[in-house]
Structures are given as structure tokens and as C-alpha cells.
Design an enzyme around this catalytic site. Structure first.
Site, PDB file in Angstrom:
ATOM      1  N   ASN A  86       0.800  -1.214   0.000  1.00 64.09           N
ATOM      2  CA  ASN A  86       0.000   0.000   0.000  1.00 64.09           C
ATOM      3  C   ASN A  86       0.841   1.276   0.000  1.00 64.09           C
ATOM      4  OD1 ASN A  86      -2.409   1.805   0.796  1.00 64.09           O
ATOM      5  ND2 ASN A  86      -1.071   1.972   2.589  1.00 64.09           N
ATOM      6  N   TYR A 150       3.431  10.364 -11.465  1.00 61.78           N
ATOM      7  CA  TYR A 150       2.523   9.500 -10.708  1.00 61.78           C
ATOM      8  C   TYR A 150       1.872   8.484 -11.635  1.00 61.78           C
ATOM      9  CZ  TYR A 150      -0.966   8.211  -7.209  1.00 61.78           C
ATOM     10  OH  TYR A 150      -1.752   7.519  -6.300  1.00 61.78           O
ATOM     11  N   VAL A 183      -9.978   8.882  -2.527  1.00 65.50           N
ATOM     12  CA  VAL A 183     -10.095   8.318  -1.184  1.00 65.50           C
ATOM     13  C   VAL A 183      -9.841   9.412  -0.167  1.00 65.50           C
ATOM     14  CG1 VAL A 183      -9.312   6.518   0.399  1.00 65.50           C
ATOM     15  CG2 VAL A 183      -9.220   6.126  -2.076  1.00 65.50           C
ATOM     16  N   THR A 185      -8.086  10.539   2.469  1.00 68.00           N
ATOM     17  CA  THR A 185      -6.864  10.237   3.216  1.00 68.00           C
ATOM     18  C   THR A 185      -6.029  11.504   3.358  1.00 68.00           C
ATOM     19  OG1 THR A 185      -5.415   9.754   1.347  1.00 68.00           O
ATOM     20  CG2 THR A 185      -6.838   7.971   2.110  1.00 68.00           C
TER      21      THR A 185
END
Length: 233
Positions: A86, A150, A183, A185
Site C-alpha cells: 500500500n 505519478y 479516497v 486520506t
């Protein structure tokens, strides 16, 4: 049946949310992070759920760290059934402004880190006929402005994981990649708040992995695109 599960980048965000869900459902969990103090805090917080939590300091960019993490997990729990790769980071700039340091940090953490985590654990996964899961991104199939570095790393993670799946299934090792969209986060400097309620939550990722672990062994969801069901509010 309780499994021993190793989650890289497990001190916050997606990794921490996955650990919470798996601990609540009776699994034994090991998490890693680069900073020992972050690992210690996360373990302390997770012990409220279960004592079956273990933390180890590891930088996934360093193969020796991942070897050591696997060794410590095996010593603590006796085996290793599942690895969730992860750990990741993102720097979002136009390609002409992206520094060599930014590029290398993303490739080494997001892509090479997945390889190191698998390389360090694969012999244990052969013994347990286990499961290796990477957390990629929808950025691994959709390119976008300011995302060259990315995108490259996450496209790589998807390709790496799919090829590894073919290599390892003869050992009865299951291999999957999860490609989440937005997400809630701390990723890229975000601080989760009410504005993120429409997004996938870390516990949603945990519940997805729990579902994957509970599937009939003959079934393999090798690549999962995982999106928020609503558009941004």
C-alpha cells in the site's frame, strides 16, 4: 480462519483503515512505516481493537528493510498469508517542472517498493499459498495533467501486478491489484474532513479486501477499479 496480513504504509490513511477492518474481523495484522514513532503510535491506536497487531519500521525503497520486516513478522506470528503493498506517494507537477528527485521518489516508492515487498515475501507466500495485493490507482489507467510521474508509477504497478499474477498462480498464490479513485486520506497534503464524505473511505478499502479474502479460492478478482458512487458535491 485467521490470517497473518502485512500492510505496508499502514500508519495512516488507506493502510490504517485496512488494518482496522481486518483486526475487527479476527485477523492478525502487521503494519510498517518509515518512521518508528509513526509505527508505534499507529500500533497503540490499533491495540484498542485487538492485541493481534504488530508494527515494524521499514522503508519499502530499501529491500533489506522489507526482508527484515518479513522476518520479524514470521518470528512474531509464525507465518505470512497476505501482503498488501500500500505504501505510496504522489508529486503533481507539469512534466517540465518535475524534478529528478520527485520522479525517483515516486518510482522507487510506488513501483519498486511493490516489487521489493513481493520479493521479500514470496517464499513465505508460496508456503501459505497466500495472497499478494497491490494498491494502485485509477491513475494507473487514466492519465491526467500534472500526473506524468505519478501516472508512470501507477501504470507500472498495474502492469507489474498483472504479470506477477500469471507468474505466481502456479504456486496457488493469488495476486490482485486494486485501483481506487478518490479516497479520503492524508495523501498529497490533504487533511480528511466533512468535504471528503463523498469519497471512498479507508474502511471501504478494508471491507473490499476482507471480501476478497473471503471469496471462494477458485475465484480471482485480478484487477479491481474502485470508485466513489457519487460525483464530488
Amino acid at each position: 480462519m485467521s490470517k497473518v496480513i502485512y500492510i505496508t504504509g499502514g500508519t495512516k490513511g488507506i493502510g490504517f483503515g485496512i488494518a482496522e477492518v481486518l483486526l475487527k474481523n479476527g485477523h492478525k495484522v502487521a503494519i510498517s512505516g518509515r518512521k518508528q514513532e509513526d509505527v508505534d503510535k499507529a500500533v497503540s491506536d490499533l491495540k484498542v481493537i485487538s492485541e493481534s497487531i504488530f508494527g515494524v519500521s521499514s522503508d519499502v525503497r530499501n529491500f533489506a528493510d522489507e526482508e527484515n520486516a518479513v522476518s520479524e513478522i514470521k518470528e512474531r506470528f509464525g507465518k505470512l498469508d497476505v501482503v498488501v503493498a500500500n505504501a505510496g506517494l504522489g508529486v503533481f507537477k507539469p512534466v517540465d517542472e518535475l524534478s529528478i528527485e520527485d520522479w525517483n521518489a515516486m518510482q522507487e516508492t510506488n513501483l519498486t517498493g511493490c516489487f521489493y515487498s513481493l520479493k521479500a515475501s514470496v517464499e513465505e507466500l508460496k508456503k501459505s499459498e497466500g495472497y499478494y495485493i497491490t494498491i494502485a490507482s485509477l491513475a494507473g489507467t487514466n492519465f491526467f495533467e500534472n500526473g506524468a510521474g505519478y501516472n508512470a508509477s501507477k501504470f507500472g504497478v498495474v502492469g507489474f501486478t498483472q504479470a506477477a499474477m500469471i507468474d505466481l498462480r502456479k504456486y496457488n498464490i493469488k495476486v490482485s491489484t486494486i485501483m481506487p479513485g478518490s479516497v479520503a486520506t492524508y495523501f498529497n497534503g490533504n487533511v480528511p474532513s466533512e468535504k471528503d464524505e463523498w469519497k471512498i473511505q479507508p474502511e471501504d478499502m478494508g471491507n473490499l479486501i476482507l471480501d476478497m479474502l473471503n471469496m471462494n479460492p477458485r475465484v480471482l478478482p485480478s484487477k479491481i477499479e474502485f470508485r466513489a458512487s457519487q460525483v464530488k458535491k
